[in-house]
Design an enzyme around this catalytic site. Structure first.
Site, mmCIF file in Angstrom:
data_model
loop_
_atom_site.group_PDB
_atom_site.id
_atom_site.type_symbol
_atom_site.label_atom_id
_atom_site.label_comp_id
_atom_site.label_asym_id
_atom_site.label_seq_id
_atom_site.Cartn_x
_atom_site.Cartn_y
_atom_site.Cartn_z
ATOM 1 C CB CYS A 114 -0.935 0.004 1.197
ATOM 2 S SG CYS A 114 -2.083 -1.365 1.127
ATOM 3 C CG HIS A 255 -3.384 3.399 2.199
ATOM 4 N ND1 HIS A 255 -3.746 2.968 0.940
ATOM 5 C CD2 HIS A 255 -3.376 2.284 2.979
ATOM 6 C CE1 HIS A 255 -3.946 1.657 0.971
ATOM 7 N NE2 HIS A 255 -3.729 1.223 2.184
ATOM 8 C CG ASN A 285 -6.640 -1.167 0.828
ATOM 9 O OD1 ASN A 285 -5.951 -0.621 -0.047
ATOM 10 N ND2 ASN A 285 -6.120 -1.691 1.919
HETATM 11 O O1 UT7 Z 1 -3.847 -1.390 3.398
HETATM 12 C C1 UT7 Z 1 -2.860 -2.173 3.981
HETATM 13 C C2 UT7 Z 1 -2.943 -2.215 5.444
HETATM 14 N N1 UT7 Z 1 -4.165 -2.817 5.896
HETATM 15 C C3 UT7 Z 1 -4.882 -2.212 6.806
HETATM 16 O O2 UT7 Z 1 -4.545 -1.118 7.204
HETATM 17 C C4 UT7 Z 1 -6.051 -2.957 7.398
HETATM 18 C C5 UT7 Z 1 -5.972 -2.943 8.898
HETATM 19 N N2 UT7 Z 1 -7.033 -3.711 9.584
HETATM 20 C C6 UT7 Z 1 -8.334 -3.351 9.534
HETATM 21 O O3 UT7 Z 1 -8.704 -2.437 8.832
HETATM 22 C C7 UT7 Z 1 -9.304 -4.092 10.425
HETATM 23 O O4 UT7 Z 1 -8.570 -4.861 11.362
HETATM 24 C C8 UT7 Z 1 -10.293 -5.011 9.664
HETATM 25 C C9 UT7 Z 1 -11.300 -4.168 8.906
HETATM 26 C C10 UT7 Z 1 -9.541 -5.920 8.723
HETATM 27 C C11 UT7 Z 1 -11.065 -5.847 10.661
HETATM 28 O O5 UT7 Z 1 -11.736 -5.022 11.606
HETATM 29 P P1 UT7 Z 1 -11.633 -5.309 13.145
HETATM 30 O O6 UT7 Z 1 -12.494 -4.332 13.837
HETATM 31 O O7 UT7 Z 1 -10.175 -5.332 13.516
HETATM 32 O O8 UT7 Z 1 -12.298 -6.719 13.272
HETATM 33 P P2 UT7 Z 1 -11.668 -8.070 13.853
HETATM 34 O O9 UT7 Z 1 -10.708 -8.639 12.889
HETATM 35 O O10 UT7 Z 1 -11.231 -7.830 15.244
HETATM 36 O O11 UT7 Z 1 -12.955 -8.965 13.905
HETATM 37 C C12 UT7 Z 1 -14.060 -8.684 14.798
HETATM 38 C C13 UT7 Z 1 -15.126 -9.717 14.557
HETATM 39 C C14 UT7 Z 1 -14.600 -11.147 14.540
HETATM 40 O O12 UT7 Z 1 -15.589 -11.973 15.105
HETATM 41 P P3 UT7 Z 1 -15.419 -12.509 16.613
HETATM 42 O O13 UT7 Z 1 -14.143 -13.267 16.636
HETATM 43 O O14 UT7 Z 1 -15.400 -11.270 17.450
HETATM 44 O O15 UT7 Z 1 -16.635 -13.337 16.771
HETATM 45 C C15 UT7 Z 1 -14.504 -11.457 13.058
HETATM 46 O O16 UT7 Z 1 -14.613 -12.824 12.790
HETATM 47 O O17 UT7 Z 1 -15.713 -9.492 13.266
HETATM 48 C C16 UT7 Z 1 -15.678 -10.703 12.511
HETATM 49 N N3 UT7 Z 1 -15.534 -10.379 11.097
HETATM 50 C C17 UT7 Z 1 -16.584 -10.125 10.298
HETATM 51 N N4 UT7 Z 1 -17.907 -10.115 10.526
HETATM 52 C C18 UT7 Z 1 -18.714 -9.801 9.500
HETATM 53 C C19 UT7 Z 1 -14.393 -10.255 10.384
HETATM 54 N N5 UT7 Z 1 -14.691 -9.941 9.114
HETATM 55 C C20 UT7 Z 1 -16.041 -9.857 9.031
HETATM 56 C C21 UT7 Z 1 -16.929 -9.552 7.987
HETATM 57 N N6 UT7 Z 1 -18.248 -9.539 8.269
HETATM 58 N N7 UT7 Z 1 -16.515 -9.284 6.747
#
Ligand code: UT7
Length: 336
Positions: A114, A255, A285
């Protein structure tokens, strides 16, 4: 007098096909509300099969040539930032050179996920400042749909396809152009965001395919923690180093990985949202393309005029991060 580099034209390309959150609801266990509130994304664009990153990149360059009434033969150098090259070699930049007919340009790719565009921009700037070249095209382009696993809800909701480009040229006008930049790398981040197979460590095999190692892998939470801290830090630091504050900024072009990461940087900069270019909702993204795409849209929307202070900041796989500061050098478009 020392030459300064300035951005003399911008262009972008996005595919027509739209993949909405509601489409994704039918593919994986997710929902529009989760995606919008956790990321800020509503839809993203998907490039058709049979087309590749070089096709989108070439379209962005053609727009620049048309807008500038510039013969592609005038281009000296083409740099493409991408993690989704058409193939390992030749470089995507070589393929773009051929597609746009820039026969006098040399060309190469830069891989910094990125942060690729910010890295490539710095390289392009140095070729102008040194006096070696007069017309350098810097492109950020990614066909993320080619490495996204549409069975993995953790990643498939995040990414889209696009390309954006800028033309860099020399100027002696001290009121416009490149001011400063900072770039960083931390290889200890490699485990958190990667595509494991296809390279020399894990060449394609039945096993790599069965393990889904040809798709993007991301430990979202860990990447988020770094991204939110580092992108804000580098944006503030480059301003400070040049004796500016958020008040001096006309536009911040971050970004576009997650609206919550952008929020963090905006708060640290202490600026209002009307000074921030945000288009993650429409495109998701697009990796190396986010900043040139957002910049090109911002310019088209009349958000920039000659002399305006514009700041870019990014964070991505590697880890890699960086920020660049420019005084804008293109007059506002007449028709908006
Ligand atoms: O561009 C390059 C660099 N990349 C980034 O900067 C991305 C950085 N990371 C992020 O933007 C975020 O971490 C994400 C958007 C990828 C994820 O958001 P989050 O708030 O960190 O969610 P999480 O991974 O902690 O997941 C929370 C919950 C989990 O369920 P449990 O374990 O709490 O039951 C996930 O399984 O949300 C669940 N989950 C979803 N639920 C519905 C993960 N993806 C999804 C989804 N739909 N698509």
């Amino acid at each position: 007098m020392a030459k300064r580099a300035y951005i003399s034209a911008v262009g972008h390309y996005v595919p027509d096909k739209v993949l909405t959150n509601f489409d994704l609801e039918k593919m994986v266990d997710t929902n529009d509300e989760w995606i919008r509130t956790r990321t800020g994304i509503s839809e993203r664009r998907i490039l058709e099969q049979g087309k590749a990153t070089s096709d989108m990149a070439a379209e962005a360059v053609k727009k620049i040539c048309a807008a500038q009434d510039m013969d592609p033969m005038e281009i000296d150098l083409i740099i493409v930032a991408t993690v989704t090259p058409d193939m390992f070699f030749p470089s995507t930049a070589n393929l773009v050179q051929e597609k746009v007919g820039a026969k006098n340009a040399w060309s190469f790719d830069v891989a910094a996920a990125c942060s690729g565009f910010i890295y490539a921009l710095e390289i392009g700037v140095q070729f102008i400042v040194s006096g070696k070249h007069k017309k350098v095209i810097v492109i950020g382009g990614d066909k993320m749909s080619s490495i996204v696993n549409y069975r993995d809800r953790n990643t498939c909701v995040l990414f889209g396809d696009a390309a954006g480009a800028v033309l860099l040229e020399p100027t002696e006008d001290e009121e416009i152009g490149y001011i400063d930049s900072m770039q960083f790398s931390d290889g200890s981040g490699a485990d958190y965001l990667m595509m494991k197979a296809g390279g020399s460590l894990n060449p394609a095999s039945l096993e790599t395919i069965a393990n889904d190692w040809h798709f993007i892998y991301q430990d979202g939470k860990s990447v988020f923690k770094f991204a939110v801290k580092k992108m804000a830090e580098v944006a503030v630091d480059v301003l400070k180093r040049n004796n500016y504050t958020g008040d001096d900024l006309t536009l911040f072009v971050p970004h576009q990985a997650n609206l919550r990461i952008i929020d963090g940087a905006v708060k640290r900069l202490g600026i209002d949202y009307d000074k921030v270019m945000i288009n993650i909702g429409k495109f998701g993204n697009t990796t190396a393309a986010t900043i040139p795409l957002a910049l090109s849209e911002a310019y088209e929307q009349g958000k920039l005029d000659v002399g305006d202070l514009v700041l870019f900041a990014t964070f991505g796989g590697g880890f890699t991060w960086g920020s660049s500061l420019f005084k804008w050098g293109i007059p506002k478009p007449k028709k908006i």
